[in-house]
Design a protein around this motif. Sequence first.
Motif, short mmCIF file in Angstrom:
data_model
loop_
_atom_site.label_atom_id
_atom_site.label_comp_id
_atom_site.label_asym_id
_atom_site.label_seq_id
_atom_site.Cartn_x
_atom_site.Cartn_y
_atom_site.Cartn_z
N ALA A 1 38.74 32.56 46.79
CA ALA A 1 39.98 31.94 46.30
C ALA A 1 39.93 30.43 46.51
O ALA A 1 40.33 29.67 45.62
CB ALA A 1 41.19 32.56 47.00
N ASP A 2 39.44 29.99 47.66
CA ASP A 2 39.30 28.55 47.93
C ASP A 2 38.34 27.90 46.93
O ASP A 2 38.61 26.81 46.44
CB ASP A 2 38.79 28.32 49.35
CG ASP A 2 39.83 28.60 50.42
OD1 ASP A 2 41.03 28.72 50.08
OD2 ASP A 2 39.43 28.73 51.60
N PHE B 1 28.39 38.66 51.87
CA PHE B 1 29.17 38.23 50.72
C PHE B 1 30.31 37.33 51.18
O PHE B 1 30.77 37.43 52.33
CB PHE B 1 29.74 39.45 49.99
CG PHE B 1 28.67 40.34 49.43
CD1 PHE B 1 27.98 40.00 48.28
CD2 PHE B 1 28.34 41.53 50.07
CE1 PHE B 1 26.98 40.83 47.78
CE2 PHE B 1 27.35 42.36 49.57
CZ PHE B 1 26.67 42.01 48.42
N ALA B 2 30.77 36.48 50.29
CA ALA B 2 31.92 35.63 50.58
C ALA B 2 33.17 36.50 50.67
O ALA B 2 33.31 37.48 49.94
CB ALA B 2 32.08 34.58 49.49
N SER B 3 34.08 36.11 51.54
CA SER B 3 35.34 36.83 51.66
C SER B 3 36.23 36.50 50.46
O SER B 3 36.00 35.52 49.73
CB SER B 3 36.06 36.43 52.95
OG SER B 3 36.50 35.08 52.86
N ASP B 4 37.26 37.30 50.26
CA ASP B 4 38.21 37.02 49.19
C ASP B 4 38.86 35.66 49.37
O ASP B 4 39.07 34.93 48.40
CB ASP B 4 39.30 38.11 49.13
CG ASP B 4 38.77 39.44 48.63
OD1 ASP B 4 37.67 39.47 48.03
OD2 ASP B 4 39.45 40.46 48.84
N SER C 1 37.53 24.44 42.27
CA SER C 1 36.88 24.29 40.96
C SER C 1 37.89 24.13 39.83
O SER C 1 37.50 23.93 38.69
CB SER C 1 35.99 25.51 40.68
OG SER C 1 35.01 25.64 41.66
N GLY C 2 39.16 24.26 40.15
CA GLY C 2 40.19 24.13 39.14
C GLY C 2 40.31 25.35 38.24
O GLY C 2 40.80 25.26 37.12
N LEU C 3 39.86 26.49 38.74
CA LEU C 3 39.92 27.71 37.93
C LEU C 3 40.93 28.68 38.50
O LEU C 3 41.32 28.67 39.59
CB LEU C 3 38.54 28.38 37.88
CG LEU C 3 37.44 27.52 37.28
CD1 LEU C 3 36.09 28.21 37.44
CD2 LEU C 3 37.71 27.25 35.82
#
Length: 75
Positions: free
Chosen positions: A67-68, A60-63, A73-75
């Motif tokens: 966040a990056d 899984f992707a890390s936190d 994505s501008g979210l």
Amino acid sequence: MTKVLEDAIEKVRKLPEDRQAYVAELLEQIAAAGGDPFIVPEAHRAAVLEGLGQAERGEFASDEEMADLWTKSGL
């Protein structure tokens, strides 16, 4: 319309036009299927299967990575 869908549409309105077009295409495909299960388009199938395999392996992707992604994505 559910509140969740209304909130999602409001977020989509803030996206660039090309991303809005992509979301519209996906919604059209889901709506066209009606009550039938959504079938992943063949062009996306390999990526979906790769993601499922990664999840099964616990990759899984890390936190920080997430966040990056949200920032980019501008979210």
